[in-house]
Write a protein that holds these residues in place. Structure first.
Motif, PDB file in Angstrom:
ATOM      1  N   PHE A 187       0.931  -1.056   0.145  1.00 16.05           N
ATOM      2  CA  PHE A 187       0.089  -0.063  -0.111  1.00 16.05           C
ATOM      3  C   PHE A 187       0.867   1.098  -0.224  1.00 16.05           C
ATOM      4  CE2 PHE A 187      -2.942  -3.433   1.836  1.00 16.05           C
ATOM      5  CZ  PHE A 187      -3.937  -2.801   0.915  1.00 16.05           C
ATOM      6  N   LYS A 188       0.619   2.169  -0.965  1.00 17.41           N
ATOM      7  CA  LYS A 188       1.089   3.408  -0.780  1.00 17.41           C
ATOM      8  C   LYS A 188       0.142   4.550  -0.569  1.00 17.41           C
ATOM      9  CE  LYS A 188       4.920   1.487  -2.604  1.00 17.41           C
ATOM     10  NZ  LYS A 188       6.120   1.666  -1.699  1.00 17.41           N
ATOM     11  N   VAL A 189       0.517   5.625   0.025  1.00 17.78           N
ATOM     12  CA  VAL A 189      -0.329   6.678   0.423  1.00 17.78           C
ATOM     13  C   VAL A 189       0.280   7.920  -0.594  1.00 17.78           C
ATOM     14  CG1 VAL A 189      -0.757   8.593   1.914  1.00 17.78           C
ATOM     15  CG2 VAL A 189      -0.515   6.190   2.803  1.00 17.78           C
ATOM     16  N   ILE A 190      -0.518   8.061  -1.510  1.00 15.05           N
ATOM     17  CA  ILE A 190      -0.113   9.356  -2.253  1.00 15.05           C
ATOM     18  C   ILE A 190      -0.995  10.739  -1.834  1.00 15.05           C
ATOM     19  CG2 ILE A 190      -0.268  10.119  -4.809  1.00 15.05           C
ATOM     20  CD1 ILE A 190      -0.456   7.098  -5.615  1.00 15.05           C
ATOM     21  N   LYS A 191      -0.127  11.598  -1.838  1.00 19.28           N
ATOM     22  CA  LYS A 191      -0.688  12.906  -1.153  1.00 19.28           C
ATOM     23  C   LYS A 191      -0.382  14.288  -2.458  1.00 19.28           C
ATOM     24  CE  LYS A 191       0.805  12.100   3.348  1.00 19.28           C
ATOM     25  NZ  LYS A 191       1.331  12.619   4.772  1.00 19.28           N
ATOM     26  N   LYS A 192      -1.500  14.769  -2.600  1.00 15.07           N
ATOM     27  CA  LYS A 192      -1.381  15.625  -3.569  1.00 15.07           C
ATOM     28  C   LYS A 192      -2.129  17.007  -3.074  1.00 15.07           C
ATOM     29  CE  LYS A 192      -1.291  16.680  -8.154  1.00 15.07           C
ATOM     30  NZ  LYS A 192      -0.126  16.753  -9.032  1.00 15.07           N
ATOM     31  N   LYS A 193      -1.733  18.012  -3.563  1.00 17.25           N
ATOM     32  CA  LYS A 193      -2.227  19.520  -3.396  1.00 17.25           C
ATOM     33  C   LYS A 193      -2.934  20.027  -4.804  1.00 17.25           C
ATOM     34  CE  LYS A 193       0.515  20.934   0.659  1.00 17.25           C
ATOM     35  NZ  LYS A 193       1.359  22.099   1.054  1.00 17.25           N
ATOM     36  N   LEU A 194      -4.191  20.329  -4.448  1.00 15.88           N
ATOM     37  CA  LEU A 194      -4.856  20.985  -5.838  1.00 15.88           C
ATOM     38  C   LEU A 194      -5.278  22.180  -5.411  1.00 15.88           C
ATOM     39  CD1 LEU A 194      -6.994  17.850  -6.763  1.00 15.88           C
ATOM     40  CD2 LEU A 194      -4.853  18.295  -7.744  1.00 15.88           C
ATOM     41  N   VAL A 195      -4.918  23.361  -6.258  1.00 12.10           N
ATOM     42  CA  VAL A 195      -5.109  24.573  -6.084  1.00 12.10           C
ATOM     43  C   VAL A 195      -6.431  25.034  -7.033  1.00 12.10           C
ATOM     44  CG1 VAL A 195      -4.174  26.801  -6.132  1.00 12.10           C
ATOM     45  CG2 VAL A 195      -2.715  25.050  -5.383  1.00 12.10           C
ATOM     46  N   TYR A 196      -7.434  25.786  -6.272  1.00  9.62           N
ATOM     47  CA  TYR A 196      -8.581  26.245  -7.076  1.00  9.62           C
ATOM     48  C   TYR A 196      -8.821  27.617  -6.747  1.00  9.62           C
ATOM     49  CZ  TYR A 196      -9.696  21.323  -7.921  1.00  9.62           C
ATOM     50  OH  TYR A 196      -9.804  19.908  -8.343  1.00  9.62           O
ATOM     51  N   GLN A 197      -9.033  28.323  -7.608  1.00  5.45           N
ATOM     52  CA  GLN A 197      -9.652  29.619  -7.557  1.00  5.45           C
ATOM     53  C   GLN A 197     -11.098  29.592  -6.924  1.00  5.45           C
ATOM     54  OE1 GLN A 197      -9.028  31.782 -11.265  1.00  5.45           O
ATOM     55  NE2 GLN A 197      -6.974  32.174 -10.714  1.00  5.45           N
ATOM     56  N   ARG A 198     -11.973  28.608  -7.430  1.00  5.59           N
ATOM     57  CA  ARG A 198     -13.341  28.618  -7.200  1.00  5.59           C
ATOM     58  C   ARG A 198     -13.559  27.896  -5.825  1.00  5.59           C
ATOM     59  NH1 ARG A 198     -17.324  27.449 -10.956  1.00  5.59           N
ATOM     60  NH2 ARG A 198     -17.918  25.548  -9.965  1.00  5.59           N
ATOM     61  N   LEU A 199     -12.399  27.665  -4.947  1.00  4.85           N
ATOM     62  CA  LEU A 199     -12.747  26.960  -3.794  1.00  4.85           C
ATOM     63  C   LEU A 199     -13.042  28.130  -2.637  1.00  4.85           C
ATOM     64  CD1 LEU A 199     -12.315  24.140  -2.069  1.00  4.85           C
ATOM     65  CD2 LEU A 199     -10.125  24.911  -1.589  1.00  4.85           C
ATOM     66  N   PRO A 200     -14.000  27.933  -2.034  1.00  2.00           N
ATOM     67  CA  PRO A 200     -14.191  28.940  -0.668  1.00  2.00           C
ATOM     68  C   PRO A 200     -13.194  28.843   0.153  1.00  2.00           C
ATOM     69  CG  PRO A 200     -16.360  27.566  -1.133  1.00  2.00           C
ATOM     70  CD  PRO A 200     -15.174  26.877  -2.219  1.00  2.00           C
ATOM     71  N   LYS A 201     -12.752  30.195   0.665  1.00  2.00           N
ATOM     72  CA  LYS A 201     -11.555  30.262   1.485  1.00  2.00           C
ATOM     73  C   LYS A 201     -11.777  29.631   3.031  1.00  2.00           C
ATOM     74  CE  LYS A 201      -9.728  33.495  -1.019  1.00  2.00           C
ATOM     75  NZ  LYS A 201      -8.592  33.354  -1.935  1.00  2.00           N
ATOM     76  N   SER A 202     -13.038  29.334   3.270  1.00  2.00           N
ATOM     77  CA  SER A 202     -13.104  28.389   4.389  1.00  2.00           C
ATOM     78  C   SER A 202     -12.668  26.975   4.309  1.00  2.00           C
ATOM     79  CB  SER A 202     -14.557  28.462   4.814  1.00  2.00           C
ATOM     80  OG  SER A 202     -15.037  29.597   5.286  1.00  2.00           O
ATOM     81  N   PHE A 203     -12.666  26.542   3.216  1.00  2.00           N
ATOM     82  CA  PHE A 203     -12.173  25.276   2.722  1.00  2.00           C
ATOM     83  C   PHE A 203     -10.508  25.192   2.183  1.00  2.00           C
ATOM     84  CE2 PHE A 203     -16.736  24.878   2.595  1.00  2.00           C
ATOM     85  CZ  PHE A 203     -16.776  23.618   3.087  1.00  2.00           C
ATOM     86  N   ASP A 204      -9.928  26.363   2.279  1.00  2.00           N
ATOM     87  CA  ASP A 204      -8.315  26.205   2.110  1.00  2.00           C
ATOM     88  C   ASP A 204      -8.025  25.092   3.009  1.00  2.00           C
ATOM     89  OD1 ASP A 204      -6.079  27.129   0.994  1.00  2.00           O
ATOM     90  OD2 ASP A 204      -5.576  27.905   2.875  1.00  2.00           O
ATOM     91  N   GLY A 205      -7.067  24.126   2.767  1.00  3.13           N
ATOM     92  CA  GLY A 205      -6.506  23.165   3.357  1.00  3.13           C
ATOM     93  C   GLY A 205      -7.414  21.924   3.763  1.00  3.13           C
ATOM     94  N   PHE A 206      -8.562  22.027   3.268  1.00  6.41           N
ATOM     95  CA  PHE A 206      -9.580  20.791   3.371  1.00  6.41           C
ATOM     96  C   PHE A 206      -8.966  19.369   2.778  1.00  6.41           C
ATOM     97  CE2 PHE A 206     -13.451  18.423   2.591  1.00  6.41           C
ATOM     98  CZ  PHE A 206     -14.271  18.589   3.702  1.00  6.41           C
ATOM     99  N   LYS A 207      -8.945  18.426   3.542  1.00  5.14           N
ATOM    100  CA  LYS A 207      -8.173  17.181   3.120  1.00  5.14           C
ATOM    101  C   LYS A 207      -9.394  16.183   2.824  1.00  5.14           C
ATOM    102  CE  LYS A 207      -3.765  18.340   5.393  1.00  5.14           C
ATOM    103  NZ  LYS A 207      -3.033  17.689   6.447  1.00  5.14           N
ATOM    104  N   VAL A 208      -9.198  15.548   1.729  1.00  3.68           N
ATOM    105  CA  VAL A 208     -10.177  14.492   1.200  1.00  3.68           C
ATOM    106  C   VAL A 208      -9.534  13.437   1.055  1.00  3.68           C
ATOM    107  CG1 VAL A 208     -11.631  13.580  -0.433  1.00  3.68           C
ATOM    108  CG2 VAL A 208     -11.432  16.075  -0.226  1.00  3.68           C
ATOM    109  N   LEU A 209      -9.713  12.248   1.855  1.00  6.27           N
ATOM    110  CA  LEU A 209      -9.196  10.943   1.645  1.00  6.27           C
ATOM    111  C   LEU A 209     -10.106  10.098   0.868  1.00  6.27           C
ATOM    112  CD1 LEU A 209      -7.052   9.082   3.979  1.00  6.27           C
ATOM    113  CD2 LEU A 209      -8.902   7.564   3.037  1.00  6.27           C
TER     114      LEU A 209
END
Length: 410
Positions: free
Chosen positions: A146-168
């Protein structure tokens, strides 16, 4: 049609084995070695053919059928490589003979052919050993690497409150294939070690039958509850399509019991519906569709699922088959920002060396998006390589995956 394909494959394998036999016999004098090798391959072929021809769709895939496939690949791939080496050698040998006859020259082939053939055999064996040992590793350790793959995705449309929101993101458990409780418990611990705000599972909890999950409930129910919930959708294997049912009622009963699996392991199942995730009076939309694939069931309805969602809402779509994104979602006027899929498993076979940008799998000839992240005009899909495995009881080069995505706002 299927049986005819199996018989054709076996006949071709036998013809190739006869060709290899005559090539090996020229410089391997140990008859016991040669014939034991031939008999072993015949046994593998018989086992493989028997398990496919007499495959019981009412029982489904078993460890026996998977290992029959695994052994066929284990001994078949090296033979195919050796065949290619010898065939190229014989082509050049034939061309040389033809040129010598045209030029009316006497060939000097007899003086150098034995040593050249030995070189070809050694080279072929060296290359053939790579898939042989790789497949052994894949069937023993690779399928649980098993491998844990980590990725940051940058969006202009993302509300500021969800900056840093993590999805597994996990997908394709295929509980009917799993055979090592300790390794699965390790994988669940690996999931729980991650810090995430929401957990999303994108289908194929079983291979075909609800009872495949029975011995795994206590393991998968240990997945921790994310602050904003654990959600799931169905995959093509979750509809019971790969069995011959006595009645439609029996098939529907199996399907209802498969749907009932998800609350038992702490997941909310979305069936062409959406949820809003709210944080500090801002929201993003989570949309879960049923399976939609170019080659499989088309029950997914993105319009129905997102009927309460507006264009301006930041949207995460859960859709099992990436062909749904490629054919419909990425060009949809509502602009779906992130889609999470699985399904392909990366064919459980390939080569991925990120540092040098090397990526190859047979899956890429079937699915344009077969593993990892793809971007189309700001609309991104992640095709997770899958948690479990199916058909071939292993993984080579395309490892089981747990994806942790961090959303960033600009």
């Amino acid at each position: 049609m299927f049986i005819n394909s199996v018989i054709t494959l076996i006949i071709i394998s036998i013809i190739l084995e006869i060709y290899l036999f005559f090539n090996f016999r020229k410089f391997i004098k140990n008859k016991f070695f040669i014939w034991s090798n031939v008999l072993a391959w015949i046994a593998v072929l018989c086992n493989f053919g028997y398990n496919l021809v007499f495959f019981d769709r009412n029982v489904g895939q078993t460890q026996t059928t998977m290992w029959a496939t695994g052994l066929f690949m284990l001994f078949g791939f090296p033979r195919l490589i050796l065949f290619i080496f010898f065939l190229i050698q014989d082509i050049f040998r034939g061309l040389g003979w033809f040129v010598n006859r045209i030029a009316n020259r006497q060939s000097e082939e007899d003086s150098y052919l034995p040593s050249r053939r030995k070189f070809v055999m050694i080279s072929g064996l060296t290359v053939a050993s790579i898939p042989f040992f790789s497949l052994i590793y894949g069937m023993t350790l690779g399928k649980y690497n098993f491998k844990v793959i980590k990725k940051k995705l940058v969006y202009q449309r993302l509300p500021k409150s969800f900056d840093g929101f993590k999805v597994l993101h996990i997908t394709d458990i295929h509980s009917g294939s799993l055979d090592n409780r300790e390794k699965i418990e390790y994988a669940i611990d690996l999931i729980n070690q991650q810090e995430f705000d929401i957990l999303l599972f994108t289908g194929d909890i079983v291979n075909n039958f609800h009872w495949e999950m029975e011995k795994w409930y206590d393991v998968f129910s240990k997945i921790k509850q994310a602050p904003y919930g654990n959600f799931a959708v169905l995959g093509n294997h979750d509809y019971g399509e790969y069995s011959d049912w006595k009645t439609e009622e029996e098939k529907q009963e199996n399907f209802e019991k498969i749907k009932a699996i998800f609350p038992k392991i702490g997941m909310k199942l979305l069936l062409n519906e959406s949820r809003f995730i709210t944080k500090n009076n801002e929201k993003i939309a989570l949309i879960g569709v049923q399976n939609w694939g170019t080659r499989f069931k088309k029950l997914g309805d993105i319009d129905l699922a997102s009927r309460q969602v507006n264009f301006d809402d930041f949207k995460i779509v859960m859709s099992h088959d990436p062909s749904h994104w490629n054919e419909i979602i990425k060009n949809h006027p509502k602009h779906y920002d992130l889609t999470l899929s699985g399904h392909t498993h990366g064919m459980q076979l390939g080569i991925e060396v990120p540092k040098i940008g090397l990526r190859w799998s047979p899956a890429q000839y079937i699915y344009p998006q077969w593993a990892g992240f793809y971007d189309f005009e700001g609309k991104i899909i992640n095709v997770n390589r899958g948690f479990g495995y199916h058909f071939y009881p292993g993984r080579v080069g395309v490892w089981p995956e747990i994806t942790l995505i961090e959303l960033k706002s600009v």
